[in-house]
Motif scaffolding. Structure first.
Motif, PDB file in Angstrom:
ATOM      1  N   LYS A 116      12.867  39.541 -25.529  1.00 48.20           N
ATOM      2  CA  LYS A 116      11.788  40.415 -25.983  1.00 48.20           C
ATOM      3  C   LYS A 116      11.662  40.474 -27.507  1.00 48.20           C
ATOM      4  CE  LYS A 116       9.903  42.060 -22.195  1.00 48.20           C
ATOM      5  NZ  LYS A 116       8.467  41.905 -21.925  1.00 48.20           N
ATOM      6  N   ALA A 117      12.418  39.650 -28.218  1.00 51.31           N
ATOM      7  CA  ALA A 117      12.360  39.661 -29.679  1.00 51.31           C
ATOM      8  C   ALA A 117      11.166  38.847 -30.175  1.00 51.31           C
ATOM      9  CB  ALA A 117      13.661  39.123 -30.258  1.00 51.31           C
ATOM     10  N   VAL A 118       9.992  39.220 -29.728  1.00 52.49           N
ATOM     11  CA  VAL A 118       8.738  38.555 -30.087  1.00 52.49           C
ATOM     12  C   VAL A 118       7.712  39.649 -30.371  1.00 52.49           C
ATOM     13  CG1 VAL A 118       6.936  36.960 -29.329  1.00 52.49           C
ATOM     14  CG2 VAL A 118       9.291  36.625 -28.551  1.00 52.49           C
ATOM     15  N   HIS A 119       6.889  39.456 -31.371  1.00 47.96           N
ATOM     16  CA  HIS A 119       5.849  40.449 -31.671  1.00 47.96           C
ATOM     17  C   HIS A 119       4.930  40.584 -30.457  1.00 47.96           C
ATOM     18  CE1 HIS A 119       2.507  42.542 -33.476  1.00 47.96           C
ATOM     19  NE2 HIS A 119       3.206  42.700 -34.604  1.00 47.96           N
ATOM     20  N   PRO A 120       4.788  41.793 -29.911  1.00 42.70           N
ATOM     21  CA  PRO A 120       4.002  41.969 -28.681  1.00 42.70           C
ATOM     22  C   PRO A 120       2.530  41.646 -28.818  1.00 42.70           C
ATOM     23  CG  PRO A 120       4.563  44.100 -29.643  1.00 42.70           C
ATOM     24  CD  PRO A 120       5.350  43.074 -30.386  1.00 42.70           C
ATOM     25  N   ARG A 126      -1.250  37.949 -24.574  1.00 43.53           N
ATOM     26  CA  ARG A 126      -0.334  38.620 -25.491  1.00 43.53           C
ATOM     27  C   ARG A 126       1.032  38.837 -24.827  1.00 43.53           C
ATOM     28  NH1 ARG A 126      -3.140  40.437 -29.916  1.00 43.53           N
ATOM     29  NH2 ARG A 126      -5.410  40.596 -29.654  1.00 43.53           N
ATOM     30  N   VAL A 127       2.079  38.609 -25.608  1.00 42.45           N
ATOM     31  CA  VAL A 127       3.435  38.679 -25.097  1.00 42.45           C
ATOM     32  C   VAL A 127       3.799  40.102 -24.666  1.00 42.45           C
ATOM     33  CG1 VAL A 127       5.862  38.309 -25.686  1.00 42.45           C
ATOM     34  CG2 VAL A 127       4.120  36.709 -26.499  1.00 42.45           C
ATOM     35  N   GLY A 128       3.175  41.102 -25.275  1.00 40.46           N
ATOM     36  CA  GLY A 128       3.469  42.488 -24.925  1.00 40.46           C
ATOM     37  C   GLY A 128       3.187  42.816 -23.476  1.00 40.46           C
ATOM     38  N   GLY A 129       2.346  42.035 -22.825  1.00 42.23           N
ATOM     39  CA  GLY A 129       2.033  42.248 -21.422  1.00 42.23           C
ATOM     40  C   GLY A 129       2.848  41.400 -20.474  1.00 42.23           C
ATOM     41  N   GLN A 134      11.495  35.622 -20.491  1.00 41.58           N
ATOM     42  CA  GLN A 134      12.627  34.691 -20.454  1.00 41.58           C
ATOM     43  C   GLN A 134      12.130  33.245 -20.548  1.00 41.58           C
ATOM     44  OE1 GLN A 134      15.332  36.612 -21.145  1.00 41.58           O
ATOM     45  NE2 GLN A 134      16.520  35.688 -19.514  1.00 41.58           N
ATOM     46  N   ARG A 135      11.084  32.941 -19.823  1.00 52.62           N
ATOM     47  CA  ARG A 135      10.536  31.577 -19.868  1.00 52.62           C
ATOM     48  C   ARG A 135      10.039  31.231 -21.275  1.00 52.62           C
ATOM     49  NH1 ARG A 135       9.096  28.881 -15.053  1.00 52.62           N
ATOM     50  NH2 ARG A 135       9.693  29.983 -13.158  1.00 52.62           N
ATOM     51  N   LEU A 136       9.400  32.201 -21.934  1.00 52.46           N
ATOM     52  CA  LEU A 136       8.943  31.963 -23.295  1.00 52.46           C
ATOM     53  C   LEU A 136      10.123  31.747 -24.234  1.00 52.46           C
ATOM     54  CD1 LEU A 136       6.723  31.796 -25.431  1.00 52.46           C
ATOM     55  CD2 LEU A 136       6.785  34.297 -25.575  1.00 52.46           C
ATOM     56  N   GLY A 137      11.181  32.544 -24.063  1.00 51.67           N
ATOM     57  CA  GLY A 137      12.365  32.374 -24.896  1.00 51.67           C
ATOM     58  C   GLY A 137      13.016  31.024 -24.711  1.00 51.67           C
ATOM     59  N   ILE A 138      13.053  30.540 -23.482  1.00 50.83           N
ATOM     60  CA  ILE A 138      13.621  29.214 -23.219  1.00 50.83           C
ATOM     61  C   ILE A 138      12.728  28.134 -23.807  1.00 50.83           C
ATOM     62  CG2 ILE A 138      14.214  27.574 -21.391  1.00 50.83           C
ATOM     63  CD1 ILE A 138      15.068  30.014 -19.697  1.00 50.83           C
TER      64      ILE A 138
END
Length: 312
Positions: free
Chosen positions: A82-86, A124-127, A134-138
């Motif tokens: 979750k360390a991504v700007h929402p 948007r990543v916040g949703g 997790q998939r985005l982080g990978i």
């Protein structure tokens, strides 16, 4: 390759990591395990320079993380999904990372497809759900096509299909000769993914071994035998160098004889056997046994008893 060399990390009077040394090598998946508070997250943060060791050093492919001209091309990391700007979309987040290292747009598209995020790349990543995060982080960890991949709880929040995807992905990366290191609390999944294990407790190294060796050591050898005539079979098996103990009303554990030898003796005396297998334990059981004295946060026996009674 990740090399942790005699690393100690203190925060005031608290020692989070204590003279820890291990190597995560290319071509295999290393499971980095330990109870809560064992120093896993601190160690992983030191690998990528987010924390500085009090003493010792951590190297990635022979250099400190900060010494690499293009660190994303050396090591891909997922520490906090979750360390991504929402407010950012998935594609804008990955594009921002790519531009810091001169990574082309086509690579962004490749990792989006690889992670199964094609339909939500513009959202948007916040949703995002935890699993999508997790998939985005990978995807971000794989962006620079690095030779080293380090992931913290990579299957957290994923559905069964996602868990299988991560399992196959990491196995494939290791098969390509990359170094793969993951931290997880899911012992059953770690047993399926990892070959090499590094287990820590209270900041110290408890084991540097393989899954097979740890489980075999915890099992302690022996053969589990189930029969409707345990007393008679016990008498027939008892001899110098053989130990026979009861583990249940119709179950014996035999040390000092092989499964074949036990089967032959039972057959000669026409004793039916329902089970005749080497004694085994799970990775979870082996882990719990190894880390029993290193658990920093544990419920008291009385609390455990009350909770068990409440769920009956």
């Amino acid at each position: 390759m990740i090399e942790v060399r005699e690393v100690t990390k203190r925060y005031g009077t608290k020692t989070a990591v204590d003279r820890l040394s291990f190597v995560a090598r290319p071509g295999q998946v290393t499971g980095f395990l330990g109870p809560n508070g064992a120093g896993k997250s601190t160690t992983m943060r030191m690998v990528v320079g987010l924390d500085r060791p009090t003493s010792g050093e951590v190297l990635v492919n022979g250099r400190r993380y900060a010494e690499h001209a293009a660190p994303l091309r050396e090591i891909g990391v997922l520490l906090e999904a979750k360390a991504v700007h929402p407010g950012r979309t998935a594609v804008s987040h990955l594009l921002g990372l790519a531009r810091t290292h001169g990574i082309p747009r086509r690579r962004v598209d490749e990792v989006i497809d690889l992670a199964g995020l094609g339909q939500v790349a513009g959202k948007r990543v916040g949703g995002f759900s935890l699993g999508m995060g997790q998939r985005l982080g990978i995807a971000a960890a794989l962006l620079g096509d690095p030779s080293v991949i380090m992931l913290d709880e990579p299957v957290n929040g994923l559905d069964p299909e996602g868990v299988l995807w991560v399992r196959n992905l990491l196995a494939g990366l290791a098969a390509e000769g990359r170094t793969v290191m993951l931290s997880s609390h899911l012992m059953s999944e770690t047993a399926l993914i990892a070959e090499h294990l590094v287990i820590v407790g209270r900041g110290r190294l408890l084991a540097d071994t393989t899954v097979a060796d740890l489980v075999a050591q915890a099992a302690g050898g022996g053969v589990r035998v189930a029969t409707s005539h345990p007393g008679l079979l016990r008498d027939l098996l008892s001899r110098p160098g053989v130990t026979v103990t009861s583990t249940a009303s119709e179950e014996l554990r035999v040390n000092g004889l092989t499964s074949r030898e036990i089967g032959m003796i039972a057959a000669e005396h026409r004793i039916p056997l329902y089970e005749l297998v080497p004694h085994q334990v799970s990775l979870e059981e082996a882990f719990m046994d190894l880390t029993r004295d290193a658990v920093e946060y544990a419920a008291t026996p009385e609390t455990t008893r009350v909770l068990q009674e409440a769920t009956r």
